[in-house]
Design a protein around this motif. Structure first.
Motif, PDB file in Angstrom:
ATOM      1  N   CYS A  67      30.212 -34.193 -19.954  1.00 53.80           N
ATOM      2  CA  CYS A  67      29.081 -33.999 -19.023  1.00 53.80           C
ATOM      3  C   CYS A  67      27.764 -33.923 -19.793  1.00 53.80           C
ATOM      4  O   CYS A  67      26.701 -34.104 -19.197  1.00 53.80           O
ATOM      5  N   THR A  68      27.820 -33.643 -21.105  1.00 56.56           N
ATOM      6  CA  THR A  68      26.606 -33.657 -21.927  1.00 56.56           C
ATOM      7  C   THR A  68      26.487 -34.978 -22.687  1.00 56.56           C
ATOM      8  O   THR A  68      25.391 -35.524 -22.832  1.00 56.56           O
ATOM      9  N   THR A  69      27.623 -35.502 -23.156  1.00 57.41           N
ATOM     10  CA  THR A  69      27.579 -36.777 -23.890  1.00 57.41           C
ATOM     11  C   THR A  69      26.997 -37.897 -23.026  1.00 57.41           C
ATOM     12  O   THR A  69      26.191 -38.707 -23.508  1.00 57.41           O
ATOM     13  N   THR A 127      26.957 -15.606 -18.172  1.00 59.39           N
ATOM     14  CA  THR A 127      27.157 -17.030 -18.520  1.00 59.39           C
ATOM     15  C   THR A 127      28.255 -17.135 -19.581  1.00 59.39           C
ATOM     16  O   THR A 127      28.581 -16.156 -20.245  1.00 59.39           O
ATOM     17  N   GLY A 128      28.783 -18.351 -19.727  1.00 58.84           N
ATOM     18  CA  GLY A 128      29.694 -18.628 -20.842  1.00 58.84           C
ATOM     19  C   GLY A 128      31.163 -18.480 -20.491  1.00 58.84           C
ATOM     20  O   GLY A 128      32.016 -18.381 -21.376  1.00 58.84           O
ATOM     21  N   TYR A 129      31.499 -18.498 -19.207  1.00 55.72           N
ATOM     22  CA  TYR A 129      32.875 -18.227 -18.787  1.00 55.72           C
ATOM     23  C   TYR A 129      33.785 -19.458 -18.786  1.00 55.72           C
ATOM     24  O   TYR A 129      35.001 -19.329 -18.781  1.00 55.72           O
ATOM     25  N   ILE A 145      26.816 -20.073  -8.819  1.00 53.31           N
ATOM     26  CA  ILE A 145      26.844 -21.402  -9.460  1.00 53.31           C
ATOM     27  C   ILE A 145      25.578 -21.536 -10.299  1.00 53.31           C
ATOM     28  O   ILE A 145      24.460 -21.405  -9.787  1.00 53.31           O
ATOM     29  N   HIS A 146      25.776 -21.817 -11.581  1.00 53.14           N
ATOM     30  CA  HIS A 146      24.624 -22.005 -12.467  1.00 53.14           C
ATOM     31  C   HIS A 146      23.902 -23.317 -12.150  1.00 53.14           C
ATOM     32  O   HIS A 146      24.525 -24.267 -11.655  1.00 53.14           O
ATOM     33  N   PRO A 147      22.621 -23.392 -12.529  1.00 46.95           N
ATOM     34  CA  PRO A 147      21.930 -24.679 -12.373  1.00 46.95           C
ATOM     35  C   PRO A 147      22.506 -25.720 -13.345  1.00 46.95           C
ATOM     36  O   PRO A 147      22.727 -25.415 -14.507  1.00 46.95           O
TER      37      PRO A 147
HETATM   38  C1  LIG Z   1      25.568 -31.114 -17.504  1.00 44.51           C
HETATM   39  C2  LIG Z   1      24.861 -29.803 -17.659  1.00 44.51           C
HETATM   40  C3  LIG Z   1      23.588 -29.628 -17.114  1.00 44.51           C
HETATM   41  C4  LIG Z   1      22.939 -28.404 -17.233  1.00 44.51           C
HETATM   42  N1  LIG Z   1      21.708 -28.241 -16.662  1.00 44.51           N
HETATM   43  C5  LIG Z   1      21.125 -27.022 -16.684  1.00 44.51           C
HETATM   44  C6  LIG Z   1      19.902 -26.796 -15.977  1.00 44.51           C
HETATM   45  O1  LIG Z   1      19.363 -27.683 -15.318  1.00 44.51           O
HETATM   46  N2  LIG Z   1      19.359 -25.548 -16.065  1.00 44.51           N
HETATM   47  C7  LIG Z   1      19.953 -24.526 -16.776  1.00 44.51           C
HETATM   48  O2  LIG Z   1      19.424 -23.415 -16.817  1.00 44.51           O
HETATM   49  N3  LIG Z   1      21.109 -24.722 -17.427  1.00 44.51           N
HETATM   50  C8  LIG Z   1      21.720 -25.929 -17.380  1.00 44.51           C
HETATM   51  N4  LIG Z   1      22.924 -26.100 -17.995  1.00 44.51           N
HETATM   52  C9  LIG Z   1      23.600 -24.944 -18.634  1.00 44.51           C
HETATM   53  C10 LIG Z   1      24.575 -24.288 -17.645  1.00 44.51           C
HETATM   54  O3  LIG Z   1      23.867 -23.756 -16.552  1.00 44.51           O
HETATM   55  C11 LIG Z   1      25.389 -23.153 -18.314  1.00 44.51           C
HETATM   56  O4  LIG Z   1      24.502 -22.204 -18.865  1.00 44.51           O
HETATM   57  C12 LIG Z   1      26.301 -23.657 -19.417  1.00 44.51           C
HETATM   58  O5  LIG Z   1      27.020 -24.788 -19.015  1.00 44.51           O
HETATM   59  C13 LIG Z   1      27.259 -22.539 -19.862  1.00 44.51           C
HETATM   60  O6  LIG Z   1      28.035 -22.084 -18.770  1.00 44.51           O
HETATM   61  P1  LIG Z   1      29.562 -22.553 -18.634  1.00 44.51           P
HETATM   62  O7  LIG Z   1      30.275 -22.021 -19.836  1.00 44.51           O
HETATM   63  O8  LIG Z   1      30.093 -21.962 -17.354  1.00 44.51           O
HETATM   64  O9  LIG Z   1      29.566 -24.034 -18.595  1.00 44.51           O
HETATM   65  C14 LIG Z   1      23.576 -27.327 -17.913  1.00 44.51           C
HETATM   66  C15 LIG Z   1      24.844 -27.517 -18.452  1.00 44.51           C
HETATM   67  C16 LIG Z   1      25.485 -28.726 -18.326  1.00 44.51           C
HETATM   68  C17 LIG Z   1      26.868 -28.875 -18.893  1.00 44.51           C
END
Ligand SMILES: Cc1cc2nc3c(=O)[nH]c(=O)nc-3n(C[C@H](O)[C@H](O)[C@H](O)COP(=O)(O)O)c2cc1C
Length: 474
Positions: free
Chosen positions: A437-439, A378-380, A55-57
């Motif tokens: 989740c970003t907006t 990343t990027g999945y 699980i990414h941060p």
């Molecule tokens: C709401 C949100 C918060 C994030 N916060 C962090 C963070 O605290 N640290 C980090 O390294 N990446 C953060 N990211 C990036 C994600 O870890 C990840 O790299 C990105 O969403 C791409 O992966 P995905 O395609 O699986 O979403 C965040 C992304 C989102 C959408």
């Protein structure tokens, strides 16, 4: 939507044809049965990880003003704990100083941090117990936001080098003072202090974060900075190495990971006429302001320095590299490939599948150069229905060790469990990359999956988020 969504591909053959036509450079498995390579153990962080999911941060912009977790933070970590993923890479960014926070609700080092971190770890374990899965190996992502500090709301940038295009974009004075060498070293000490607290709180590792435009990533790009922390790659890595050495000295047994923006492009901006992303003008060139970028083309990568970084990290005994690209501030279409932009973004200039392909290609190249080091990809999320199929192909070919999951697990945290048990995905829970989740945090609200998680759908912010994103989805 400007590009055909992978979610619309009827079967693996249809997606394969789409990928081939695009020249995306990756393929997928036809089937993801229980017992696939995604469930094979991996030795990393001095432990045995039971499967290949991480699980990414991800922050929720929902800590208290003192930098402590709120009920929303605890809920998210508990869900991550029950996901079935063997590795939890940091939960979310934890700022090592109050003024190094990227927003006023970011977790940060304070007097009660040890207690707060124990509470988060306990929540992860409770989530795992409820779900009947093994406790994941847990880390904490240490950050200082550098140019993107917003501890009280407005930008309060602390920069390591001058970047003319980002200065224009974020309205910085050309003579904005740089962080002094002494200030950088003090931030290094705060990283060490935070690592010690994480160690005492029972975390297995810390991530010395070098990605997404935050301070240690900015330093890797500080070619023009004078003095011991700028210029040569050895200088640009100096603070990172100093922090690693301090952790090694003071936290025996604490493992270290690095989340690395391993390649970059020049910054993008929204074309006011079309709404599509376009390159910002960079009259002074781009190579001396970025890390892992080609000299002859601002959209191409050059992996020579990133490879040198990773090789050095291996010598330093770093346990794993979590590979990411670019920054959410200047090339979000690359950093998190999405069908729809956040409210401060732009329509994707390229098919997001090509951006997914770039993540996979960079990770594969680094893994091939350092096969003994563990890599997280990343990027999945943008792959939607086909995430497990692409993930399996990457792992079974040895292109990556662990599949990192970001946005997908905000909506659907137990996806790893479904995949590992050979169940099909629950389609209604699949992230469609709406970017809500970003907006939401870009507009001062907490983050979460507003379209799909009933808990967030019912929150008072949901209607406002819907209004904000209405125009972006046409
Ligand atoms: C709401 C949100 C918060 C994030 N916060 C962090 C963070 O605290 N640290 C980090 O390294 N990446 C953060 N990211 C990036 C994600 O870890 C990840 O790299 C990105 O969403 C791409 O992966 P995905 O395609 O699986 O979403 C965040 C992304 C989102 C959408």
């Amino acid at each position: 939507m400007r590009f055909p969504s992978p979610g619309h591909a009827r079967n693996t053959a249809a997606l394969r044809a789409q990928l081939e036509q695009l020249g995306a450079g990756f393929d997928l498995a036809d089937d993801v049965p229980a017992g696939s390579a995604l469930g094979t153990p991996l030795a990393a962080f001095g432990r045995t990880l039971g499967n290949r999911f991480c699980i990414h941060p991800m922050e929720g912009w929902d800590g208290t003003p003192e930098g402590a977790p709120s009920e929303l933070t605890l809920r998210r970590w508990r869900r991550f704990g029950g996901s079935g993923a063997a590795l939890l890479w940091g939960g979310e960014a934890f700022a090592v100083t109050r003024d190094g926070r990227a927003n006023p609700n970011q977790l940060c080092l304070g007097q009660d941090s040890e207690r707060h971190l124990v509470a988060l770890r306990t929540e992860v374990q409770a989530g795992a117990r409820e779900a009947g899965v093994a406790d994941p190996v847990l880390g904490l992502q240490l950050t200082h936001s550098g140019r993107f500090c917003r501890p009280d709301g407005p930008f309060a940038p602390r920069i390591a080098h001058h970047h003319p295009a980002l200065a224009a974009k974020y309205r910085l004075a050309p003579d904005q003072p740089l962080l002094s060498d002494g200030e950088l070293e003090a931030i290094g000490e705060a990283m060490l202090a935070s690592a010690k607290v994480a160690h005492r709180a029972g975390f297995a590792f810390v991530d010395v974060k070098c990605c997404h435009g935050y301070l240690l990533h900015e330093l890797l790009a500080a070619h023009t900075r004078p003095g011991p922390y700028g210029g040569s790659l050895a200088n640009r890595m100096r603070l990172f190495e100093r922090i690693v050495a301090g952790i090694r000295r003071d936290c025996p047994g604490l493992q270290i990971g690095v989340r690395l923006s391993a390649a970059d492009t020049a910054p993008y901006e929204r074309d006011p006429e079309t709404g599509v992303g376009r390159l910002m003008a960079m009259p002074h060139g781009w190579r001396q302001f970025h890390f892992g970028i080609a000299a002859d083309d601002p959209t191409r990568f050059d992996l020579a320095e990133p490879l040198a970084f990773v090789q050095r990290a291996q010598q330093l005994g770093i346990a794993a590299i979590n590979v990411t690209l670019g920054s959410p501030y200047w090339n979000p279409h690359l950093q998190r490939p999405a069908a729809y932009p956040p409210s401060d973004g732009y329509q994707p200039p390229f098919d997001p599948l090509l951006m997914v392909g770039q993540h996979l290609a960079v990770t594969r190249a680094l893994k091939q150069a350092c096969p003994a080091l563990a890599f997280v990809g990343t990027g999945y999320t943008y792959l939607q229905e086909w995430l497990p199929h692409v993930a399996l192909r990457q792992v079974e070919r040895g292109f990556v060790d662990l599949i990192g999951l970001g946005r997908m697990v905000l909506a659907y945290p137990d996806l790893p469990r479904d995949v590992l048990q050979g169940h099909g995905l629950q389609r209604k829970r699949i992230c469609r990359t709406f970017s809500d989740c970003t907006t939401a945090p870009r507009n001062g609200m907490v983050s979460g999956c507003f379209p799909l998680d009933p808990f967030y759908k019912d929150r008072p912010e949901a209607e406002r988020v819907k209004q904000l994103t209405k125009d972006l989805r046409t």
